[in-house]
Each structure stands twice: as structure tokens, then as C-alpha cells.
Write an enzyme that holds these catalytic residues in place. Structure first.
Site, short mmCIF file in Angstrom:
data_model
loop_
_atom_site.label_atom_id
_atom_site.label_comp_id
_atom_site.label_asym_id
_atom_site.label_seq_id
_atom_site.Cartn_x
_atom_site.Cartn_y
_atom_site.Cartn_z
CD GLU A 84 -2.88 -1.20 2.47
OE1 GLU A 84 -3.96 -0.99 1.65
OE2 GLU A 84 -2.87 -0.36 3.43
CB CYS A 97 3.11 7.09 2.70
SG CYS A 97 4.02 6.64 4.31
CB CYS A 104 7.45 -5.22 9.10
SG CYS A 104 8.72 -4.34 10.28
CB CYS A 108 6.35 -1.99 16.65
SG CYS A 108 7.98 -2.11 15.45
CB CYS A 111 2.94 -1.98 13.96
SG CYS A 111 3.11 -1.39 11.78
CB CYS A 327 1.11 6.15 11.55
SG CYS A 327 1.69 7.73 10.95
N1 SAH Z 1 9.56 1.32 9.78
C1 SAH Z 1 9.63 2.36 10.40
C2 SAH Z 1 8.47 3.38 8.97
C3 SAH Z 1 7.40 2.67 9.59
S1 SAH Z 1 5.97 3.33 10.56
C4 SAH Z 1 9.59 2.81 11.66
O1 SAH Z 1 8.69 2.43 11.94
O2 SAH Z 1 9.84 3.52 11.61
C5 SAH Z 1 5.40 4.75 10.61
C6 SAH Z 1 5.32 5.07 11.60
O3 SAH Z 1 3.74 4.98 11.90
C7 SAH Z 1 6.76 4.37 12.60
O4 SAH Z 1 6.74 6.15 13.59
C8 SAH Z 1 5.71 4.23 13.65
O5 SAH Z 1 5.80 3.85 15.09
C9 SAH Z 1 4.68 3.94 13.37
N2 SAH Z 1 3.06 3.92 13.64
C10 SAH Z 1 3.33 2.34 13.48
N3 SAH Z 1 2.56 1.64 14.02
C11 SAH Z 1 0.57 2.67 14.28
C12 SAH Z 1 -0.57 2.73 15.28
N4 SAH Z 1 -1.21 1.55 15.15
N5 SAH Z 1 -0.31 3.92 15.35
C13 SAH Z 1 -0.19 5.08 15.26
N6 SAH Z 1 1.52 5.15 14.54
C14 SAH Z 1 1.40 4.03 14.78
FE1 SF4 Z 2 8.10 -2.27 11.13
FE2 SF4 Z 2 6.02 -1.15 11.79
FE3 SF4 Z 2 7.97 -1.72 13.60
FE4 SF4 Z 2 7.64 0.47 11.05
S1 SF4 Z 2 6.61 0.12 13.35
S2 SF4 Z 2 8.99 -1.84 12.44
S3 SF4 Z 2 6.82 -1.03 9.94
S4 SF4 Z 2 6.42 -3.19 12.68
#
Ligand code: SAH
Ligand code: SF4
Length: 332
Positions: A84, A97, A104, A108, A111, A327
Site C-alpha cells: 500500500e 507515503c 515487516c 512492533c 503496528c 500510521c
Molecule cells: N518502519 C519504519 C517506518 C514505517 S512505520 C518505522 O517504524 O519508523 C511509520 C510510523 O508509524 C512509525 O513512527 C511508527 O512508530 C508509527 N506507527 C506504527 N503503528 C502505529 C499505530 N498503530 N498508530 C500510530 N502510529 C503507528
Molecule cells: Fe515495522 Fe511497523 Fe515497527 Fe515500522 S512500526 S518497524 S513498519 S513493525
């Protein structure tokens, strides 16, 4: 292909190197979608090219529009996997974006992208094609102004293809999106941050900090067990910043986990002396998500405490949350 690779490729076909330049410009600057469309080249040259090369594409499978104007694209790759990308209009900006991986592997816990693990890295062509496909579908006269590498995946875990894509996207003969208008977000791969700092890429760097202590960060970002906050912030402190440039720190606010006033004071102490701004992202919920979004009041209080310590802290609007485009809500 980078410009020098396109020139060498042309040379290998027995063509003069300026042909490589033309090919590069047609493919990336003009977004030619087939070799036959490159009418600047003679029929013979096109015939020669067709035997050795093709122009890769991604297919738009679905496009959803949010009530706030954000658009989400679902693209199919040549092997059938899906990614996406999200188009975000905001006043005079038009930001795309983009994704760098299918899924991934960082895991985390907050996410959605990380839920299914890593499927595979994107190739540089697949990263670039997101930009070309969206740019190509814009109404006449509209152009992308900014790129954020914040979609699916951890870009620094796919370093080689991501860097190559950035070099091509920012090239004046290509899409020509200047490096200053490109931002890469990472979960904190310290050695790759150092490597990026030593490269000549002049892009903006954002670091997803998300917690004020190793204990808290370990719980939500497994990568922290490999690169502790001391290592990560060490790499940030050493990152060579050009004049008037800043690092960005992203901080996802999870109710009751990392959003207390004490957490805000700790963040301010941790980041002291680093030229940076802080983007606060109230947690975006997704089906089955284990956390809660904090109240607006506690988000504002967090921001005020950081401001009291002389940090610029912004609250990121959750764009496209109604279509799961915000995000942390992207998936295959
Ligand atoms: N993998 C990279 C870039 C993609 S994630 C990273 O982790 O930075 C982009 C942003 O979305 C990151 O700052 C992450 O902390 C945030 N993010 C992920 N899941 C989220 C959620 N459920 N709500 C708000 N922000 C989120
Ligand atoms: Fe991967 Fe989501 Fe963590 Fe970014 S926030 S490193 S996309 S698992």
C-alpha cells in the site's frame, strides 16, 4: 538502473552513452510505461532494447478515498504480493507515503504491518514504481511535492534497494524530488543510521523512539533488545546534520503505557542537546489492536511538557484513519 548503469547498459548494446541518458530520462522522468512508448529512440534502438530489457510495473488493484482527502492505493507486484501507498494532500503539499517491504520483520506490537512478519524486501524498481504510478495518475499540473518513506516495512532493513530508489527519485533527470523533500523513518537500526549519515544522501531522517526507557521500549519494539536506546541515541548524536536541518523523533502515544507526564520529562532529558523536533502520534487503532489511544487532554499535556523543555513537538493528524490508511494501519 542508476544513470551510470543506464549509460553502461547502452554501451553494452553498442550504443553511445547519451542513449543511456535518454533511456533514464524517458523511464524515470517521463514515466514511459513501455519501450515502444520511448519514441525519442529510433525503432532500431527500441528493437535492440526490447531484446534485453523491459520496464517493470505495478498494478493498481484498489484505490480508496478518505473523507479527509487522503487516498490509499493497493498495488500488486509482479509476483502477486501486495503493498500500500498513501497520498496525503495538505495545503500546498502533496505527500506520498511509500513502502519498502512486503510486511515487516521488526514486530512492533502496536503496528498492523508487523503482524504478519516480513514477506520480502521490495526491489528499488518497486519502490520507485509507487511514485511513478501515483504521479502518473494525478490531474494535469499537480505534482508530488514530498515523499515520506514511512509506509510498510523498515527501510533500513532494505538498505541497498531503498538507497538506490532515493538516488533515482531525487535525480534531476528522473522524478526530481529533491532529497530535502524526502524523509525516511526508521525503527532505529543504529549501524545503518551511521551508514546513512556517511552517505551523500541529503534526506531527512525520522526515528521512531516511542518510549523513554529501555524497559518500556523492549516491550513494544523488539529491535530495542538488539540496539538499545544508548546505542540508538548515540548514533543520532553523531549523525552529521547539515546547517538548519534537524532530526525528527516520532513518538506513538499509547494510553497508560508511555503517555504519562513523567514519560514526557524523561524524553526531554534523553533528547537534550540533539537538534530535533518531535512528532507525537496518538495511537491509531486497528481491528484487534491491543492498545488504546490516549485522551486528547493527555496528548496535549505531553506536548506542553516537551514545549516547556524547549522542544518543538507536533501532534500528527491521523490522516485516512477511516480507510485504515493512517500510521501503522497498512498491510498486504
Ligand atoms: N518502519 C519504519 C517506518 C514505517 S512505520 C518505522 O517504524 O519508523 C511509520 C510510523 O508509524 C512509525 O513512527 C511508527 O512508530 C508509527 N506507527 C506504527 N503503528 C502505529 C499505530 N498503530 N498508530 C500510530 N502510529 C503507528
Ligand atoms: Fe515495522 Fe511497523 Fe515497527 Fe515500522 S512500526 S518497524 S513498519 S513493525
Amino acid at each position: 538502473m542508476r544513470l551510470i548503469e543506464a549509460e553502461a547498459f547502452a554501451g553494452g548494446l553498442g550504443l553511445e552513452s547519451y542513449r543511456g541518458r535518454q533511456i533514464f530520462h524517458q523511464v524515470y522522468g517521463k514515466a514511459a510505461d513501455s519501450i515502444d512508448a520511448m519514441t525519442e529512440l529510433s525503432k532500431e534502438v527500441r528493437g535492440l532494447l526490447s531484446q534485453k530489457a523491459y520496464i517493470s510495473r505495478i498494478i493498481e488493484v484498489k484505490r480508496q478515498c478518505s473523507i479527509d482527502g487522503t487516498e490509499k492505493f493497493l498495488f500488486a507486484l509482479e509476483d502477486g504480493h501486495r503493498i500500500e501507498s498513501v497520498l496525503i494532500p495538505d495545503e500546498d503539499r502533496l505527500t506520498l507515503c511509500i513502502s519498502t517491504q512486503v510486511g515487516c520483520g521488526m514486530g512492533c506490537t502496536f503496528c498492523l504491518t508487523g503482524k504478519g512478519g516480513l514477506v520480502r524486501n521490495l526491489r528499488s524498481s518497486e519502490i520507485i514504481n509507487q511514485v511513478l504510478a501515483v504521479q502518473g495518475g494525478l490531474p494535469d499540473g499537480r505534482r508530488l511535492t514530498n515523499i515520506v518513506i514511512m509506509g510498510m516495512g523498515e527501510p533500513l532493513a532494505n538498505y541497498r534497494h531503498t538507497v538506490k530508489a532515493i538516488e533515482i527519485l531525487s535525480h534531476p533527470l528522473g522524478p526530481a524530488i529533491g532529497a530535502r523533500r524526502i524523509t525516511l523513518s526508521t525503527s532505529g537500526l543504529a549501524p545503518q543510521i551511521k551508514k546513512l549519515g556517511e552517505s551523500s544522501l541529503n534526506i531527512n531522517l525520522a526515528i521512531s523512539l516511542n518510549a523513554p526507557t529501555d524497559e518500556q521500549r523492549n516491550l513494544i519494539m523488539p529491535i530495542n533488545k538488539k540496539y538499545s536506546m544508548a546505542k540508538l541515541l548515540g548514533a543520532c548524536r553523531e549523525y552529521p546534520l547539515k546547517r538548519r536541518r534537524m532530526l525528527s523523533f516520532e513518538y506513538v502515544l499509547l494510553a497508560g503505557l508511555n503517555d504519562s507526564p513523567e514519560d514526557a520529562h524523561r524524553i526531554a532529558r534523553l533528547l537534550k542537546g540533539i537538534r530535533c523536533k518531535i512528532n507525537l502520534i496518538p495511537f491509531n487503532e486497528f481491528p484487534g489492536s491491543p492498545y488504546k489511544r490516549p485522551s486528547e487532554e493527555s496528548v496535549l499535556r505531553f506536548q506542553e511538557i516537551l514545549a516547556g523543555h524547549h522542544f518543538s513537538a507536533f501532534i500528527r493528524k491521523s490522516r485516512g484513519a477511516d480507510i485504515l490508511a493512517a500510521c501503522g494501519q497498512l498491510r498486504e
